[in-house]
Design an enzyme around this catalytic site. Structure first.
Site, mmCIF file in Angstrom:
data_model
loop_
_atom_site.group_PDB
_atom_site.id
_atom_site.type_symbol
_atom_site.label_atom_id
_atom_site.label_comp_id
_atom_site.label_asym_id
_atom_site.label_seq_id
_atom_site.Cartn_x
_atom_site.Cartn_y
_atom_site.Cartn_z
ATOM 1 N N SER A 170 -23.128 -8.362 -29.277
ATOM 2 C CA SER A 170 -22.906 -7.086 -28.578
ATOM 3 C C SER A 170 -23.606 -5.997 -29.394
ATOM 4 O O SER A 170 -24.025 -6.225 -30.532
ATOM 5 C CB SER A 170 -21.396 -6.842 -28.542
ATOM 6 N N TYR A 227 -12.802 -6.205 -31.497
ATOM 7 C CA TYR A 227 -14.031 -6.582 -30.775
ATOM 8 C C TYR A 227 -15.233 -6.469 -31.720
ATOM 9 O O TYR A 227 -16.062 -7.379 -31.809
ATOM 10 C CB TYR A 227 -14.193 -5.676 -29.555
HETATM 11 P P1 NDP Z 1 -16.718 -10.731 -17.885
HETATM 12 O O1 NDP Z 1 -15.345 -10.184 -18.053
HETATM 13 O O2 NDP Z 1 -17.408 -10.628 -16.582
HETATM 14 O O3 NDP Z 1 -16.776 -12.251 -18.330
HETATM 15 C C1 NDP Z 1 -16.040 -12.729 -19.427
HETATM 16 C C2 NDP Z 1 -15.952 -14.225 -19.264
HETATM 17 O O4 NDP Z 1 -15.212 -14.757 -20.373
HETATM 18 C C3 NDP Z 1 -15.225 -14.629 -18.001
HETATM 19 O O5 NDP Z 1 -16.030 -15.536 -17.331
HETATM 20 C C4 NDP Z 1 -13.933 -15.260 -18.492
HETATM 21 O O6 NDP Z 1 -13.557 -16.392 -17.751
HETATM 22 C C5 NDP Z 1 -14.316 -15.704 -19.881
HETATM 23 N N1 NDP Z 1 -13.126 -15.772 -20.720
HETATM 24 C C6 NDP Z 1 -12.398 -14.759 -21.226
HETATM 25 N N2 NDP Z 1 -11.353 -15.251 -21.908
HETATM 26 C C7 NDP Z 1 -11.429 -16.591 -21.823
HETATM 27 C C8 NDP Z 1 -10.628 -17.649 -22.308
HETATM 28 N N3 NDP Z 1 -9.522 -17.440 -23.055
HETATM 29 N N4 NDP Z 1 -11.010 -18.919 -22.022
HETATM 30 C C9 NDP Z 1 -12.101 -19.162 -21.281
HETATM 31 N N5 NDP Z 1 -12.902 -18.203 -20.781
HETATM 32 C C10 NDP Z 1 -12.551 -16.940 -21.052
HETATM 33 O O7 NDP Z 1 -17.563 -10.017 -19.026
HETATM 34 P P2 NDP Z 1 -19.092 -10.015 -19.445
HETATM 35 O O8 NDP Z 1 -19.878 -10.894 -18.579
HETATM 36 O O9 NDP Z 1 -19.460 -8.611 -19.579
HETATM 37 O O10 NDP Z 1 -18.980 -10.638 -20.912
HETATM 38 C C11 NDP Z 1 -19.610 -11.828 -21.312
HETATM 39 C C12 NDP Z 1 -19.901 -11.747 -22.797
HETATM 40 O O11 NDP Z 1 -20.830 -10.702 -23.034
HETATM 41 C C13 NDP Z 1 -18.685 -11.450 -23.658
HETATM 42 O O12 NDP Z 1 -18.758 -12.172 -24.859
HETATM 43 C C14 NDP Z 1 -18.826 -9.961 -23.940
HETATM 44 O O13 NDP Z 1 -18.184 -9.580 -25.115
HETATM 45 C C15 NDP Z 1 -20.335 -9.858 -24.045
HETATM 46 N N6 NDP Z 1 -20.854 -8.508 -23.889
HETATM 47 C C16 NDP Z 1 -20.743 -7.831 -22.696
HETATM 48 C C17 NDP Z 1 -21.281 -6.569 -22.592
HETATM 49 C C18 NDP Z 1 -21.244 -5.782 -21.331
HETATM 50 O O14 NDP Z 1 -21.678 -4.609 -21.335
HETATM 51 N N7 NDP Z 1 -20.741 -6.303 -20.224
HETATM 52 C C19 NDP Z 1 -21.934 -5.904 -23.727
HETATM 53 C C20 NDP Z 1 -21.988 -6.696 -24.912
HETATM 54 C C21 NDP Z 1 -21.477 -7.952 -24.971
HETATM 55 P P3 NDP Z 1 -12.204 -16.393 -16.839
HETATM 56 O O15 NDP Z 1 -12.555 -15.563 -15.649
HETATM 57 O O16 NDP Z 1 -11.989 -17.806 -16.490
HETATM 58 O O17 NDP Z 1 -11.130 -15.808 -17.700
#
Ligand code: NDP
Length: 254
Positions: free
Chosen positions: A144, A157
């Site tokens: 991130s 985070y």
């Molecule tokens: P979303 O909330 O759209 O996606 C997060 C994903 O993580 C979901 O698919 C969710 O699956 C999964 N997840 C969360 N907790 C668990 C768990 N305990 N077990 C299994 N799966 C889990 O967010 P983003 O797409 O934005 O985030 C994806 C990655 O990118 C993350 O690591 C985030 O920190 C990183 N990121 C995002 C940014 C942004 O601006 N969006 C910026 C920088 C980094 P489920 O639905 O099944 O819970």
């Protein structure tokens, strides 16, 4: 082109059922990989699998909880058993809990560290021996801007994403001899469920992101398809321990 061809390869994308994870899963599938979507929400995951199939790709769903070490190990075992091998591991699952540092409970701190950082290590560790047996592999960890910067409402985070960067480097130098490349992608502000929540909670966030991002827009999950395919492909075989920003210039602006 062989340089970017993932035909015959098997990938797992944690949190691949939506957002950035689905964007990457689509890129890997388009390049020819069979993709296991590892997540908790089965309905979202089945929709993601169907979306990839509609685009002509191969995908399947594996139920998994990133917050539990045994579930991470079971995921790698299940993918190996069901799809025959694992070549590409994308550690993308992530959560954020917005609070001032003094307000976090032990459980909240621990859950963010477990899902965002520890799961990446547990999955990578479980994948190592199989990758070695097949002569190599690719691990892509999602960091991130908080791997580089900090903000007042994101202590666990930022700790987890700083940790992802150093874990990436540590695994890269340890496993380079095994032909396993380990790299990180550091997204800027991307329009997903995660940031939609923040956008609704934080007044002025949308305007600040647009003003601070030289590209003048939020990133989209599709912006991650190409970088994921590249870091999974032979084209990046001499790239390891790198952290590649995908941020529309955000981290370069003074
Ligand atoms: P979303 O909330 O759209 O996606 C997060 C994903 O993580 C979901 O698919 C969710 O699956 C999964 N997840 C969360 N907790 C668990 C768990 N305990 N077990 C299994 N799966 C889990 O967010 P983003 O797409 O934005 O985030 C994806 C990655 O990118 C993350 O690591 C985030 O920190 C990183 N990121 C995002 C940014 C942004 O601006 N969006 C910026 C920088 C980094 P489920 O639905 O099944 O819970």
């Amino acid at each position: 082109m062989r340089l970017f061809d993932l035909s015959g390869k098997v990938a797992v994308v944690t949190g691949g059922n939506g957002g950035i994870g689905l964007g990457m899963a689509k890129g890997l599938a388009e390049a020819g990989a069979a993709v296991a979507i590892a997540a908790r929400d089965a309905a979202k995951a089945e929709a993601a699998v169907a979306e990839i199939a509609k685009l002509g790709g191969r995908a399947s769903f594996v139920s998994f909880d990133a917050g539990k070490a045994e579930s991470c190990r079971a995921l790698i075992e299940t993918v190996g058993r069901q799809l025959g091998r694992l070549d590409i591991l994308v550690n993308n699952a992530g959560i954020s809990i917005r609070k001032r540092p003094e307000e976090y409970s032990d459980e909240e701190w621990q859950s963010v560290l477990d899902v965002n950082l520890n799961s990446a290590f547990w999955c990578a560790q479980a994948a190592y021996s199989g990758m070695c047996q097949r002569g190599g592999g690719k691990i892509i960890n999602i960091g991130s801007m908080m791997s580089l910067f900090a903000a007042p409402y994101s202590a666990p985070y930022a700790a987890s994403k700083g940790g992802i960067l150093q874990t990436t480097r540590a695994l890269a130098v340890a496993w380079a001899k095994d032909n396993i490349q380990v790299n990180a992608i550091l997204p800027g502000w991307i329009d997903t469920e995660l940031t939609r929540r923040a956008r609704s909670q934080v007044p002025g966030l949308n305007e600040r992101v647009l003003a601070r991002t030289p590209a003048g827009r939020w990133g989209e999950p599709e912006d991650f398809a190409g970088i994921a395919a590249f870091l999974a492909a032979p084209a990046s075989d001499f790239i390891t321990g790198a952290a590649i920003v995908v941020d529309g210039g955000y981290s370069s602006l003074a």
